[in-house]
Design a protein around this motif. Sequence first.
Motif, PDB file in Angstrom:
ATOM      1  N   GLN A   5      62.979  23.093  48.294  1.00  0.00           N
ATOM      2  CA  GLN A   5      63.482  24.277  47.613  1.00  0.00           C
ATOM      3  C   GLN A   5      64.616  24.960  48.370  1.00  0.00           C
ATOM      4  O   GLN A   5      65.516  25.526  47.757  1.00  0.00           O
ATOM      5  N   THR A   6      64.573  24.912  49.696  1.00  0.00           N
ATOM      6  CA  THR A   6      65.603  25.587  50.481  1.00  0.00           C
ATOM      7  C   THR A   6      66.977  24.967  50.279  1.00  0.00           C
ATOM      8  O   THR A   6      67.980  25.668  50.145  1.00  0.00           O
ATOM      9  N   ASP A   7      67.040  23.650  50.230  1.00  0.00           N
ATOM     10  CA  ASP A   7      68.326  22.957  50.064  1.00  0.00           C
ATOM     11  C   ASP A   7      68.077  21.607  49.405  1.00  0.00           C
ATOM     12  O   ASP A   7      67.735  20.633  50.074  1.00  0.00           O
ATOM     13  N   LYS A   8      68.252  21.573  48.071  1.00  0.00           N
ATOM     14  CA  LYS A   8      67.983  20.336  47.331  1.00  0.00           C
ATOM     15  C   LYS A   8      69.003  19.248  47.632  1.00  0.00           C
ATOM     16  O   LYS A   8      68.782  18.081  47.278  1.00  0.00           O
ATOM     17  N   ASN A   9      70.098  19.622  48.281  1.00  0.00           N
ATOM     18  CA  ASN A   9      71.101  18.631  48.683  1.00  0.00           C
ATOM     19  C   ASN A   9      70.978  18.284  50.164  1.00  0.00           C
ATOM     20  O   ASN A   9      71.840  17.580  50.701  1.00  0.00           O
ATOM     21  N   GLY A  10      69.920  18.792  50.798  1.00  0.00           N
ATOM     22  CA  GLY A  10      69.724  18.501  52.213  1.00  0.00           C
ATOM     23  C   GLY A  10      69.492  17.021  52.463  1.00  0.00           C
ATOM     24  O   GLY A  10      69.101  16.256  51.561  1.00  0.00           O
ATOM     25  N   ALA A  11      69.698  16.606  53.710  1.00  0.00           N
ATOM     26  CA  ALA A  11      69.615  15.185  54.066  1.00  0.00           C
ATOM     27  C   ALA A  11      68.253  14.584  53.776  1.00  0.00           C
ATOM     28  O   ALA A  11      68.138  13.390  53.472  1.00  0.00           O
ATOM     29  N   ARG A  12      67.177  15.379  53.857  1.00  0.00           N
ATOM     30  CA  ARG A  12      65.834  14.860  53.616  1.00  0.00           C
ATOM     31  C   ARG A  12      65.103  15.635  52.503  1.00  0.00           C
ATOM     32  O   ARG A  12      63.888  15.595  52.426  1.00  0.00           O
ATOM     33  N   ALA A  13      65.867  16.266  51.604  1.00  0.00           N
ATOM     34  CA  ALA A  13      65.247  16.984  50.487  1.00  0.00           C
ATOM     35  C   ALA A  13      64.541  16.011  49.546  1.00  0.00           C
ATOM     36  O   ALA A  13      63.417  16.259  49.084  1.00  0.00           O
ATOM     37  N   ALA A  14      65.168  14.886  49.258  1.00  0.00           N
ATOM     38  CA  ALA A  14      64.560  13.892  48.373  1.00  0.00           C
ATOM     39  C   ALA A  14      63.277  13.340  48.988  1.00  0.00           C
ATOM     40  O   ALA A  14      62.258  13.166  48.294  1.00  0.00           O
ATOM     41  N   ASP A  15      63.307  13.067  50.267  1.00  0.00           N
ATOM     42  CA  ASP A  15      62.113  12.574  50.951  1.00  0.00           C
ATOM     43  C   ASP A  15      60.969  13.583  50.835  1.00  0.00           C
ATOM     44  O   ASP A  15      59.821  13.204  50.571  1.00  0.00           O
ATOM     45  N   SER A  16      61.301  14.864  51.027  1.00  0.00           N
ATOM     46  CA  SER A  16      60.265  15.895  50.977  1.00  0.00           C
ATOM     47  C   SER A  16      59.644  15.985  49.587  1.00  0.00           C
ATOM     48  O   SER A  16      58.432  16.193  49.463  1.00  0.00           O
ATOM     49  N   LEU A  17      60.451  15.828  48.530  1.00  0.00           N
ATOM     50  CA  LEU A  17      59.905  15.886  47.178  1.00  0.00           C
ATOM     51  C   LEU A  17      58.967  14.707  46.923  1.00  0.00           C
ATOM     52  O   LEU A  17      57.900  14.878  46.320  1.00  0.00           O
ATOM     53  N   LEU A  18      59.334  13.538  47.392  1.00  0.00           N
ATOM     54  CA  LEU A  18      58.458  12.385  47.222  1.00  0.00           C
ATOM     55  C   LEU A  18      57.195  12.536  48.054  1.00  0.00           C
ATOM     56  O   LEU A  18      56.084  12.230  47.586  1.00  0.00           O
ATOM     57  N   TYR A  19      57.316  13.042  49.274  1.00  0.00           N
ATOM     58  CA  TYR A  19      56.129  13.257  50.103  1.00  0.00           C
ATOM     59  C   TYR A  19      55.264  14.404  49.571  1.00  0.00           C
ATOM     60  O   TYR A  19      54.048  14.428  49.800  1.00  0.00           O
TER      61      TYR A  19
END
Length: 310
Positions: free
Chosen positions: A249-263
């Motif tokens: 939520q903090t930065d959906k374009n962050g380097a590991r934002a996609a990883d966090s959503l999957l995790y």
Amino acid sequence: MKTTLSKLRPGLVRVILVAAVMIAAPVPAFAQDSADEARLRKIEAEVRALQRKVFPGGDARFFEPQITPGAQAARDSGQVMGVIPPATTAVTDILVRLDTLETQLQTLTARSEEQANMLSQMETRITALEGGPVSPPPIDRSEVAGTAAASAAATPPPAPVAEPSAERLVAVQAIAKPQTDDAGDDEYSYGFRLWNAGFYPEARQQLTQFVEQYPDHSRISFGRNLLGRAFLDDNLAEEAARWFLRNYQTDKNGARAADSLLYLAQSMIAMKDTRRACIALAEFGETYPLIASGRLADDYQTSRAKVTCN
């Protein structure tokens, strides 16, 4: 009429029954008329008194004032309530006045029922405010924050670290901390090394320090995501979900934002929350289609295979 009277107090029921008897009985003499007239006036007085209890404040929309100009003269001439013409008989007078009383009693009953209903609604609201059962609002797919990690706006506190054994201390001390010109990167890298070695509590402590001290570092998306991994890999799915959600939520374009959503989806699966796991998986597939079919394709498919989504 029977239903209306049953809701009134016994005294009023007696009053109406007396009035009914007065209608049914013949009027043999003027003396009897005078007695009935007095009793009917008493009935009207009681109804007015009851009106003032149900409608405090003397609202003229619901009942006449107790004393009005010319009221006594009207009573003396038999024109009570202002509707009886001078030429009417005693029986007609009683019938009309009883009709008026019945209308007033129906109004009183309806008002009492409205007040009872309002009190019931107020009690329901108070119960809800005091912690009574309240139905949760529906969660749509745009609100991934509907997970158990909805409170992730605040920094989740680090889990307490148990007192390590002497052997563990030696093993942790054997992991070297980088020493470069970038102190923030050194803190993150040391946390990564602890996590990679399986020292999850120590990694959480180190990564929490990094996130708090370097919130604007270029590695911050990596740090928050890895902190979530340090919880998830230690079977602490709920705490992990908070960090994954916060990072996404903090930065959906962050380097590991996609990883966090999957995790985050994997955390929900670990918590056996299939519904929210499916929400997170669908959001991941739509928001990061290239990553879902590329770098994280295997993890994505593995996670989807663990749940049945509609």
